[in-house]
Design a protein around this motif. Structure first.
Motif, mmCIF file in Angstrom:
data_model
loop_
_atom_site.group_PDB
_atom_site.id
_atom_site.type_symbol
_atom_site.label_atom_id
_atom_site.label_comp_id
_atom_site.label_asym_id
_atom_site.label_seq_id
_atom_site.Cartn_x
_atom_site.Cartn_y
_atom_site.Cartn_z
ATOM 1 N N GLN A 103 -0.482 15.987 -2.855
ATOM 2 C CA GLN A 103 -1.465 15.279 -3.679
ATOM 3 C C GLN A 103 -2.522 14.604 -2.810
ATOM 4 O OE1 GLN A 103 1.236 12.769 -5.856
ATOM 5 N NE2 GLN A 103 1.271 14.151 -7.630
ATOM 6 N N ILE A 104 -2.100 14.029 -1.682
ATOM 7 C CA ILE A 104 -3.045 13.336 -0.795
ATOM 8 C C ILE A 104 -4.093 14.305 -0.262
ATOM 9 C CG2 ILE A 104 -3.265 12.186 1.456
ATOM 10 C CD1 ILE A 104 -0.503 10.893 0.861
ATOM 11 N N PHE A 105 -3.642 15.376 0.368
ATOM 12 C CA PHE A 105 -4.598 16.279 1.018
ATOM 13 C C PHE A 105 -5.337 17.150 0.003
ATOM 14 C CE2 PHE A 105 -1.760 15.251 4.572
ATOM 15 C CZ PHE A 105 -2.703 14.884 5.510
ATOM 16 N N SER A 106 -4.707 17.459 -1.130
ATOM 17 C CA SER A 106 -5.430 18.214 -2.172
ATOM 18 C C SER A 106 -6.604 17.409 -2.675
ATOM 19 C CB SER A 106 -4.485 18.551 -3.330
ATOM 20 O OG SER A 106 -3.481 19.436 -2.914
ATOM 21 N N ASN A 107 -6.390 16.123 -2.901
ATOM 22 C CA ASN A 107 -7.466 15.272 -3.412
ATOM 23 C C ASN A 107 -8.591 15.139 -2.398
ATOM 24 O OD1 ASN A 107 -8.862 12.614 -4.104
ATOM 25 N ND2 ASN A 107 -7.522 12.876 -5.872
ATOM 26 N N ARG A 162 7.414 1.068 2.702
ATOM 27 C CA ARG A 162 6.745 0.459 1.576
ATOM 28 C C ARG A 162 7.198 1.030 0.244
ATOM 29 N NH1 ARG A 162 0.465 -0.250 3.529
ATOM 30 N NH2 ARG A 162 0.921 -1.411 5.420
ATOM 31 N N ASP A 163 7.798 2.227 0.277
ATOM 32 C CA ASP A 163 8.280 2.798 -0.966
ATOM 33 C C ASP A 163 9.294 1.870 -1.618
ATOM 34 O OD1 ASP A 163 8.594 4.750 -2.974
ATOM 35 O OD2 ASP A 163 10.387 5.487 -1.998
ATOM 36 N N LYS A 164 10.135 1.231 -0.781
ATOM 37 C CA LYS A 164 11.116 0.297 -1.310
ATOM 38 C C LYS A 164 10.448 -0.953 -1.825
ATOM 39 C CE LYS A 164 14.898 2.628 -0.416
ATOM 40 N NZ LYS A 164 15.815 3.059 -1.486
ATOM 41 N N GLU A 165 9.406 -1.378 -1.132
ATOM 42 C CA GLU A 165 8.759 -2.631 -1.498
ATOM 43 C C GLU A 165 7.936 -2.498 -2.761
ATOM 44 O OE1 GLU A 165 6.581 -3.785 1.858
ATOM 45 O OE2 GLU A 165 8.307 -3.844 3.209
ATOM 46 N N SER A 166 7.393 -1.303 -2.992
ATOM 47 C CA SER A 166 6.533 -1.123 -4.153
ATOM 48 C C SER A 166 7.343 -0.779 -5.392
ATOM 49 C CB SER A 166 5.524 -0.014 -3.886
ATOM 50 O OG SER A 166 6.201 1.186 -3.567
ATOM 51 N N GLY A 180 1.912 4.157 5.317
ATOM 52 C CA GLY A 180 0.740 4.424 6.137
ATOM 53 C C GLY A 180 -0.480 3.647 5.693
ATOM 54 N N THR A 181 -1.614 3.994 6.290
ATOM 55 C CA THR A 181 -2.892 3.361 5.963
ATOM 56 C C THR A 181 -3.948 4.443 5.798
ATOM 57 O OG1 THR A 181 -3.462 3.119 8.310
ATOM 58 C CG2 THR A 181 -2.328 1.274 7.256
ATOM 59 N N LEU A 235 -9.039 8.728 -5.406
ATOM 60 C CA LEU A 235 -8.846 8.034 -4.132
ATOM 61 C C LEU A 235 -7.948 6.818 -4.277
ATOM 62 C CD1 LEU A 235 -12.410 8.259 -2.532
ATOM 63 C CD2 LEU A 235 -10.340 9.507 -1.898
ATOM 64 N N ALA A 236 -7.999 6.149 -5.425
ATOM 65 C CA ALA A 236 -7.075 5.027 -5.654
ATOM 66 C C ALA A 236 -5.637 5.528 -5.644
ATOM 67 C CB ALA A 236 -7.405 4.342 -6.977
ATOM 68 N N HIS A 237 -5.423 6.687 -6.294
ATOM 69 C CA HIS A 237 -4.095 7.282 -6.305
ATOM 70 C C HIS A 237 -3.674 7.700 -4.900
ATOM 71 C CE1 HIS A 237 -1.236 10.595 -7.928
ATOM 72 N NE2 HIS A 237 -0.589 9.491 -7.647
ATOM 73 N N VAL A 238 -4.609 8.281 -4.141
ATOM 74 C CA VAL A 238 -4.295 8.706 -2.771
ATOM 75 C C VAL A 238 -3.893 7.507 -1.913
ATOM 76 C CG1 VAL A 238 -5.312 9.624 -0.651
ATOM 77 C CG2 VAL A 238 -5.708 10.780 -2.814
ATOM 78 N N ARG A 239 -4.663 6.438 -1.990
ATOM 79 C CA ARG A 239 -4.319 5.270 -1.174
ATOM 80 C C ARG A 239 -2.969 4.682 -1.576
ATOM 81 N NH1 ARG A 239 -8.170 0.013 -0.551
ATOM 82 N NH2 ARG A 239 -7.651 -0.205 -2.767
ATOM 83 N N ALA A 240 -2.660 4.669 -2.874
ATOM 84 C CA ALA A 240 -1.362 4.178 -3.314
ATOM 85 C C ALA A 240 -0.232 5.039 -2.747
ATOM 86 C CB ALA A 240 -1.309 4.152 -4.837
ATOM 87 N N LEU A 241 -0.421 6.358 -2.729
ATOM 88 C CA LEU A 241 0.596 7.249 -2.162
ATOM 89 C C LEU A 241 0.757 7.016 -0.665
ATOM 90 C CD1 LEU A 241 -0.286 10.586 -4.000
ATOM 91 C CD2 LEU A 241 1.685 9.098 -4.430
ATOM 92 N N VAL A 242 -0.371 6.862 0.042
ATOM 93 C CA VAL A 242 -0.306 6.627 1.484
ATOM 94 C C VAL A 242 0.450 5.337 1.784
ATOM 95 C CG1 VAL A 242 -1.692 6.097 3.527
ATOM 96 C CG2 VAL A 242 -2.378 7.955 2.014
#
Length: 508
Positions: A395-399, A504-508, A477-478, A465-472
Motif C-alpha cells: 500500500q505504501i509504495f503503490s500509493n 509503534r504497531d503496539k502503541e497505536s 518508521g518515518t 498520503l495520510a494513510h501512507v504515513r499512518a502505515l509507516v
C-alpha cells in the motif's frame, strides 16, 4: 538540581580549586625555599673552605719556615728540597685565597695584606738560604735567631687571626640563615601538608554526602521509573482502548451515515423522475390546453418545450439536482475511505521476510499501462530486503508510485526512480519524480487527512498520503518529502530492517 545539590557542587568546586592553589603555592614555596637552603648551605660550605684554605696556607708557611731553619742549621739538602716544595705551593694558595674572598671586601683587604707579608717572609727565607749557599752560615744563624720576631711574622699571625675571625663570624651568620631557611621550608611543607590533608578530609566528607545523595536520588529515580512505567502502561492501555473506541465509533458513524445517504440518493432519484412531470404540467398550463388533452399529451411527450422563466426554473432545478448528486457521490467516497481506514487500523500486521525488489517490480507491472499513457519510465535501483508487513508495504509504495504518475508535468516525459539503502539498522527508500513538485508551505498539508495541495485537477479525496504515513508509523518508521514547485519531488521512507511487530504497531 536542587539548591542543596548546587551548593554542594559549588563547595566541591571551591575545595578542589583551593586544593589546587594550595598545592601550587606549596610547590612554588618549596622550590624557592629548597633553592634558598641550597644557596645558604653553599655559603656555609664556602666559609668552611675559606677557613680551611687559610689554615692550609699558614701550615705551608710554617713548613717552609721549619725547613729553612733546619737547612740553616744543618745545610742538609733534604731540608732545602722540603723548603722548595713548601714555598712552591704558597703563591698559588695565596691566589686561590684571594679568589675565594672576593665576595667580602674586608677579606679581600686581609688577603692582600697577607700576600704582602707572606711574600716578605718568603724573601727572608730565600735570603738566608742564599747565604748558606755562599758559606755565610754565621750570618744566617744570626738572622735566624732574630727572624722569630720580624715584622712579617707578626703580620702573618695577625692577618691570619683576622681572616679566621671574619670567617667565623660569616660561618655563624650563614649557618643561622641556613637553619632558618630549613626551618621555614619544613614549616611550609608541614603547613601545606596539613592544609591538603584538611581539604582532602573535607572533600571526602562532601564526597560521601554526594554519594549518599546520589544513591538516594537513584533510589527515587528507580521508584519514579517504576511509577512512570506503570503510568505509561496505564496510559498506553487507555490510549489503545480510546483508539479502538474511536475506530469503532468511526466505523459505526460511517456505516450509519450510509442509511440517510441512501435515502437522500433515493429521494433525489424520485425528484429527478418527478421533474419531467412537473414541468410538463407547467408547460400545459401556460398553453391554456384543456386538462384531458393535456394529460393525453403528457403520456406521449417526454419533455414539453419551456420558455422564459419556466425554462430558467427548469435549468436551475437540473443544476441543483446535479449539485446534490455530486455532493452525495463525494460523501459516499469519503465514507468509503473512512471505512477503509478503520478496517485497515483494525488489521493486525504480520512480520515476514520480504524481497522488496520483487514486491516493487510487481507494483510497477500493475501500473505499466498508466506509465505508458503518461509517457513515463520507472527505474528501480538496488533495494534492501526487509522483515515487515507485506500488505502495508504494498500500500505504501503503490500509493507513492501512483501519485508520482498522477502528478507529472504535462508535455514532459516522466522519470520516476525508486532506490534504497541501509543505515544503522534502518532501510531508507527514496521515490523521486520530475513532476509538478510541491510548494514547501504545503509539505505538511499533504499528509493531513482530506487535505490536498496544488491544482485540484486529478481525482482523489486527500487520503492517500495520510494513510501512507499512518502505515509507516505503525511499522516503526518515518516519512518526509523534499520538493519545490516545478522541480519534482522526493519522498523518503525510513523503516526498520528487522521489524519485530512490537514497535509503534503496539502503541497505536
Amino acid at each position: 538540581m536542587t539548591p542543596v545539590s548546587r551548593r554542594r557542587s559549588t563547595l566541591q568546586i571551591l575545595l578542589l580549586s583551593a586544593g589546587f592553589f594550595v598545592l601550587v603555592a606549596i610547590s612554588v614555596a618549596s622550590v624557592f625555599l629548597v633553592n634558598k637552603a641550597r644557596e645558604d648551605n653553599s655559603w656555609v660550605v664556602h666559609t668552611v673552605e675559606v677557613e680551611s684554605q687559610v689554615a692550609n696556607l699558614l701550615v705551608d708557611i710554617r713548613r717552609a719556615e721549619s725547613a729553612t731553619r733546619a737547612y740553616l742549621l744543618t745545610s742538609a739538602p733534604p731540608y732545602l728540597s722540603e723548603y722548595q716544595s713548601a714555598a712552591a705551593g704558597i703563591p698559588a694558595a695565596l691566589n686561590h685565597l684571594q679568589m675565594m674572598t672576593v665576595d667580602n671586601p674586608a677579606q679581600v683587604a686581609n688577603a692582600a695584606k697577607l700576600k704582602a707579608a707572606v711574600e716578605q717572609r718568603l724573601a727572608e727565607f730565600a735570603l738566608g738560604i742564599e747565604r748558606v749557599k755562599n758559606n755565610d752560615v754565621a750570618t744566617s744563624i744570626d738572622i735566624l735567631r732574630k727572624g722569630t720576631s720580624t715584622e712579617a711574622v707578626e703580620a702573618i699571625a695577625r692577618i691570619g687571626r683576622d681572616l679566621r675571625t671574619e670567617e667565623d663570624r660569616l660561618l655563624a651568620m650563614r649557618t643561622a640563615t641556613a637553619d632558618r631557611t630549613q626551618v621555614l621550608a619544613s614549616s611550609v611543607t608541614i603547613a601545606g601538608s596539613c592544609m591538603v590533608l584538611a581539604l582532602a578530609a573535607l572533600s571526602l566528607v562532601l564526597l560521601r554526602q554526594s554519594s549518599r545523595a546520589r544513591d538516594e536520588a537513584e533510589a527515587r529515580l528507580r521508584d519514579s521509573n517504576v511509577n512512570l512505567e506503570t503510568i505509561v502502561d496505564e496510559r498506553t492501555a487507555d490510549l489503545r482502548e480510546a483508539n479502538e473506541e474511536i475506530q469503532r465509533f468511526a466505523y459505526i458513524v460511517s456505516h450509519d451515515l450510509r442509511s440517510p445517504l441512501v435515502n437522500i440518493m433515493g429521494f433525489t432519484s424520485e425528484l429527478e423522475e418527478l421533474r419531467g412531470d412537473i414541468f410538463k404540467r407547467i408547460a400545459t398550463l401556460n398553453r391554456f390546453v384543456s386538462l384531458a388533452p393535456a394529460m393525453e399529451d403528457a403520456t406521449d411527450v417526454a419533455e414539453p418545450e419551456l420558455e422564459g422563466s419556466d425554462k430558467q426554473l427548469s435549468d436551475d432545478f437540473n443544476e441543483s439536482l446535479g449539485f446534490i448528486k455530486s455532493s452525495i457521490a463525494k460523501m459516499d467516497r469519503l465514507i468509503s475511505a473512512i471505512l477503509n481506514l478503520t478496517r485497515e487500523g483494525r488489521r493486525e500486521f504480520k512480520a515476514e521476510r520480504i524481497d522488496l525488489r520483487e514486491l516493487i517490480d510487481g507494483i510497477v507491472k500493475t501500473v505499466a499501462h498508466q506509465a505508458v499513457e503518461a509517457n513515463a519510465t520507472i527505474e528501480v535501483g538496488a533495494l534492501p530486503n526487509l522483515v515487515s508487513d507485506r500488505l502495508a508495504l504494498e500500500q505504501i509504495f503503490s500509493n507513492l508510485i501512483d501519485n508520482a504518475l498522477k502528478y507529472l508535468k504535462d508535455g514532459v516525459p516522466g522519470e520516476i526512480a525508486i532506490e534504497g539503502r541501509t543505515k544503522l539498522g534502518f532501510a531508507i527508500f527514496e521515490v523521486t519524480d520530475n513532476g509538478r513538485g510541491i510548494d514547501p508551505k504545503d509539505h505538511q498539508r499533504i499528509f493531513d487527512l482530506f487535505r490536498r495541495a496544488g491544482t485540484q485537477d486529478k481525482p482523489g479525496q486527500g487520503i492517500g498520503l495520510a494513510h501512507v504515513r499512518a502505515l509507516v508509523r505503525r511499522l516503526g518508521g518515518t516519512m518526509s518529502v523534499a520538493s519545490e514547485l516545478h522541480s519534482g519531488s522526493t519522498f523518503t521512507v525510513t523503516l526498520p530492517v528487522n521489524w519485530s511487530g512490537k514497535q509503534r504497531d503496539k502503541e497505536s
